[in-house]
Design a protein around this motif. Sequence first.
Motif, mmCIF file in Angstrom:
data_model
loop_
_atom_site.group_PDB
_atom_site.id
_atom_site.type_symbol
_atom_site.label_atom_id
_atom_site.label_comp_id
_atom_site.label_asym_id
_atom_site.label_seq_id
_atom_site.Cartn_x
_atom_site.Cartn_y
_atom_site.Cartn_z
ATOM 1 N N ARG A 180 55.891 59.157 46.517
ATOM 2 C CA ARG A 180 54.900 59.777 45.646
ATOM 3 C C ARG A 180 53.775 58.778 45.385
ATOM 4 N NH1 ARG A 180 57.365 63.496 46.957
ATOM 5 N NH2 ARG A 180 58.562 65.032 45.753
ATOM 6 N N ILE A 181 52.523 59.210 45.608
ATOM 7 C CA ILE A 181 51.341 58.406 45.277
ATOM 8 C C ILE A 181 50.585 59.171 44.192
ATOM 9 C CG2 ILE A 181 49.208 57.354 46.093
ATOM 10 C CD1 ILE A 181 51.858 58.351 48.594
ATOM 11 N N HIS A 182 50.433 58.532 43.066
ATOM 12 C CA HIS A 182 49.791 59.200 41.934
ATOM 13 C C HIS A 182 48.700 58.290 41.368
ATOM 14 C CE1 HIS A 182 49.236 61.802 38.503
ATOM 15 N NE2 HIS A 182 49.410 60.772 37.674
ATOM 16 N N ILE A 183 47.522 58.868 41.102
ATOM 17 C CA ILE A 183 46.413 58.103 40.543
ATOM 18 C C ILE A 183 46.017 58.716 39.196
ATOM 19 C CG2 ILE A 183 44.759 59.455 41.927
ATOM 20 C CD1 ILE A 183 42.931 56.972 41.885
ATOM 21 N N ARG A 184 45.759 57.863 38.196
ATOM 22 C CA ARG A 184 45.360 58.296 36.861
ATOM 23 C C ARG A 184 44.469 57.210 36.269
ATOM 24 N NH1 ARG A 184 50.094 55.666 36.674
ATOM 25 N NH2 ARG A 184 50.611 54.375 34.862
ATOM 26 N N SER A 186 39.334 52.403 30.413
ATOM 27 C CA SER A 186 38.835 51.170 31.037
ATOM 28 C C SER A 186 39.469 50.852 32.381
ATOM 29 C CB SER A 186 39.081 49.976 30.100
ATOM 30 O OG SER A 186 40.473 49.851 29.826
ATOM 31 N N GLN A 187 40.596 51.490 32.714
ATOM 32 C CA GLN A 187 41.286 51.119 33.947
ATOM 33 C C GLN A 187 41.776 52.346 34.702
ATOM 34 O OE1 GLN A 187 44.248 48.449 32.177
ATOM 35 N NE2 GLN A 187 43.276 46.704 33.196
ATOM 36 N N VAL A 188 42.042 52.137 36.003
ATOM 37 C CA VAL A 188 42.619 53.174 36.838
ATOM 38 C C VAL A 188 43.955 52.638 37.373
ATOM 39 C CG1 VAL A 188 41.368 52.353 38.887
ATOM 40 C CG2 VAL A 188 42.292 54.673 38.844
ATOM 41 N N TYR A 189 44.947 53.531 37.443
ATOM 42 C CA TYR A 189 46.304 53.122 37.839
ATOM 43 C C TYR A 189 46.723 53.932 39.063
ATOM 44 C CZ TYR A 189 46.162 51.633 32.942
ATOM 45 O OH TYR A 189 45.783 51.080 31.744
ATOM 46 N N ILE A 190 47.201 53.242 40.072
ATOM 47 C CA ILE A 190 47.710 53.900 41.289
ATOM 48 C C ILE A 190 49.173 53.527 41.450
ATOM 49 C CG2 ILE A 190 47.482 54.209 43.770
ATOM 50 C CD1 ILE A 190 44.610 52.601 42.006
ATOM 51 N N GLY A 193 39.746 41.924 40.280
ATOM 52 C CA GLY A 193 39.920 41.856 38.836
ATOM 53 C C GLY A 193 41.074 42.684 38.331
ATOM 54 N N GLY A 194 41.982 43.085 39.226
ATOM 55 C CA GLY A 194 43.108 43.937 38.835
ATOM 56 C C GLY A 194 44.436 43.215 38.950
ATOM 57 N N THR A 195 45.513 43.985 38.839
ATOM 58 C CA THR A 195 46.883 43.450 38.935
ATOM 59 C C THR A 195 47.730 44.400 39.777
ATOM 60 O OG1 THR A 195 47.587 44.599 36.919
ATOM 61 C CG2 THR A 195 46.788 42.315 36.677
ATOM 62 N N ILE A 196 48.824 43.852 40.315
ATOM 63 C CA ILE A 196 49.799 44.677 41.031
ATOM 64 C C ILE A 196 51.182 44.303 40.513
ATOM 65 C CG2 ILE A 196 49.837 43.034 42.966
ATOM 66 C CD1 ILE A 196 50.541 45.440 44.786
ATOM 67 N N THR A 211 46.651 48.228 39.346
ATOM 68 C CA THR A 211 45.750 48.482 38.227
ATOM 69 C C THR A 211 44.394 47.857 38.535
ATOM 70 O OG1 THR A 211 47.625 48.407 36.708
ATOM 71 C CG2 THR A 211 45.420 48.201 35.751
ATOM 72 N N LEU A 212 43.322 48.703 38.512
ATOM 73 C CA LEU A 212 41.963 48.226 38.800
ATOM 74 C C LEU A 212 41.050 48.577 37.617
ATOM 75 C CD1 LEU A 212 41.632 49.442 42.508
ATOM 76 C CD2 LEU A 212 42.063 47.101 41.732
ATOM 77 N N PRO A 213 40.121 47.684 37.289
ATOM 78 C CA PRO A 213 39.179 47.994 36.197
ATOM 79 C C PRO A 213 38.121 49.005 36.636
ATOM 80 C CG PRO A 213 38.686 45.853 37.147
ATOM 81 C CD PRO A 213 39.925 46.319 37.833
ATOM 82 N N LEU A 214 37.715 49.868 35.719
ATOM 83 C CA LEU A 214 36.594 50.776 35.977
ATOM 84 C C LEU A 214 35.281 50.041 35.709
ATOM 85 C CD1 LEU A 214 37.965 54.026 34.306
ATOM 86 C CD2 LEU A 214 37.717 53.583 36.755
ATOM 87 N N GLY A 215 34.238 50.436 36.393
ATOM 88 C CA GLY A 215 32.955 49.770 36.195
ATOM 89 C C GLY A 215 32.790 48.574 37.131
ATOM 90 N N ALA A 216 31.623 47.899 37.022
ATOM 91 C CA ALA A 216 31.289 46.803 37.923
ATOM 92 C C ALA A 216 31.015 45.511 37.181
ATOM 93 C CB ALA A 216 30.083 47.190 38.779
#
Length: 874
Positions: free
Chosen positions: A494-498, A502-506, A553-556, A571-576
């Motif tokens: 299962r691959i789920h994105i939400r 401030s952050q996006v999680y895959i 700038g994220g984490t795994i 986990t990746l940050p939103l924005g630049a």
Amino acid sequence: MLEEMKMELSLHPGADFIYADADGSSDKQVNQVEKMLDKGIDLLIISPNEARPLTKIVEQAYNKGVPVIVIDRKTASSLYTAYVGADNYQLGLMAGTYVGASLKGNVNLLEIMGLPGSSPAIERDRGFEDGIRRYKNIRIISKVYGNWLKKDAEDQLVKINNLLPGVNAVFAHNDVMGGGAREVFDRQGLPRTTKIIGIDALPGPGGGLQMVSEKVLDASLLYPTGGKEAITTAFHILNKESFEREHILQSLVIDSTNVQLMKMQWSRISNQQKDIEKQKGLLEEQEAVYNSQQVVLNIIIITLVLAIILGGLAFYFLMENRKINKSLEVKNTEILEQRNQLMEMSVLAEAATEAKLNFFTNISHEFRTPLTLMLSPIEELFQNEKIIAIAGRQLKMVHQNIYRLLRLVNQLIDYRRVEYDKQQLLVSENDLVEFLRDIVESFKHHAGKLKIELKFSHAEKEIKSWFDVNMLDKVFFNLLSNAIKFSPEKGQIRIHIRKDESQVYIDVADSGVGLSPDEEIKIFDQFYQVEHHKGQGSGIGLSLSKEIVQLHGGTIDVHSQKWKGTTFTVTLPLGAQQFNEQQKSNIPLSHDEISEKSKIYQADLERIGNLELNEAFGTPKEYSLLLAEDNAELLSYLKEKLSEQYDIYTAANGNAALNEAFEKVPDLIIADVMMPGITGKLLVEKLKSDVRTSHIPVILLTAQASMEQQIDGLKSMADMYIIKPFNFAYLLANVQNLIRNRLKLKEHFSSDISGDMDKLPYSKNLDKKFVNDFSGIVEQNLSNEHFNVDDICKIIGISRVQLYRKVKALMGCSITDYILNRRLKKAKHLLINENYTIAEITYMIGFSNPNYFATVFKAKYDCTPSEFKKNKFH
């Protein structure tokens, strides 16, 4: 019995003695033994209350490896270590003989037996009946059970009080019941002319000796308690010394003629024991005084020594302090000079490291060209159906491994750029949902072929984020490739994105084998690989993925449970805001490029089916091989190539290989050095040290190519050590050569085993010992006509199949043929050198019939034994 045990234990002060009394209850005694076993006792001494109820717990203790001494009474089984006690049948027999010899005229006898079902009661009754059988004047008018207790015996006698006036003799199974019988007779007012005989003759107040002395009993048979003998036997067992398994204690009849002597002997023994205990107490007091004095003396000596040492050290440090102050100035000057030298060396080291890394990167780039030149022709060959029909599996294997090498090269270059060059990202704003959908779609074909459900879900239709398209795809390629690789058939991914503010999680979750806590901690370490996976890998992918995510700038993170699946969360940050202007670009998503790049990561997912070799109706080969290799493709390749000449057994790890070797006993073993479970070298050591497999030649395959590693492999007793990559023809030639040499050894072994074994050209001491033992056993049993293969198996300690294969491998003949040949050779020797008749020789060599012997002899030597003896032909 307990007093005797304590007396003997006084000579063993280090022993811890645990005692429990069951009060005549079998269930209570079972519970007491269970508690003792739970405490971890070293040895159990038990006097079973009843035979059958106590049999199970005694067997349980014995099977657990706890030595068991059964005392006084036996169980219904022979599973115990030793028995100490009198022969209850013999006691009954002695009692019957004594009654018959001492009582004249017609005797009406009453027998008071012990507890129903207890072995002493059964055996004493049987012995007593056999003892009085020859005395026709004795008649047993009644038998009652007193359960070894005085009150129960009295109650039973009261029930048959109408028979008591006619009784002139009573045999009680113990003195207590005999005393109860005397009291019942006295209460009935019967004369004391009735003879009462008991068993036990225990000393002390109320014991059998006192009853005989006071004429309560007319006689008692000494039942030795065996307490001293039980403790002696126990320490023989614990000290690994020889002991008597059935220790039967002797008995005698005690009556008015010898009772006073027995009482005096017991009184003397008791006084001696008290003296021993008093002396033991005095010794303990003296030892305590000595120990306290020794402690005081040691403290005084240590204090004096410390005072001398401290004084010396104070003087020494005073002198050294002056020297140190003088040398500090010199050392400060040297340190400054060394610091300058280190700075110069650091500059040189950085330059050298940079040169090495440049070379590493350049050579990795150079690998791409030959790999590309191999990949294109291979893909063209896939278009030719004739070539696919002939060598399709081999081409798929080559094609798969080219992609593996290409992925490894790419990962090494990317790792170099990220880790050492601190590569700058070129990020652009793209839709993460669309990006992940394309990646998932590129893997769906392979997932479907493997019957793995691959599902992509998203909380929102579009999630805009800034990322490097050409770098972040490697993270999800690697995660999806691993998820499919580690998932079983019909598994789920299962691959789920939400996202939040401030952050996006895959999440990439699979239902695969999962990770242990130790593996979970190390999974992102450089070059770390999980041990239970048989596929190939470098251990770079997840480490590189972590570096790429951190550049964004994220984490795994990973969350896993062994055998229940694994979930990686990126986990990746939103924005630049985490990127500067130089890192931003307008690189768009390319659907075709993602599909093409994913091919490199799908190489490991292509499972090449094993060639099914239908040998169910084929002719068995003359020799068999065992292949032990954890790489499924190499194992399949070797099996396919070698199965043309040999029967093939396979094993995917060292433990399975060891079991297969013991079960199948192949003619030769080929094993990889590095395998799950036990390694190839340890496998060789175990095989060569076991009599069942010590004769089997072993070839080790390894990628460890240094001379030291090769020498180490041969020291493990391997017959050949072949380095990967190897030429198959070279491997086959070595297999054939080792089997050929084994045949020559068989000829030596089977030519004449009775010859000088030291002259045999064989280097394995274990096999020499086996042949010596085997031939010796046969020689010792040639005259035994019932001697067979099962007898040899029991003596040597291996199964029939293993013995047949071992003898066949070493001696080139069956066991039956060998025994027959040895018998005929011995017959030939006896006919020439001894003056026995043909019939005598027949039985001396284990034949049951002279005619059959003559038939077999003539078939072997073309003449009958009589003709051979007459002509002295040999």
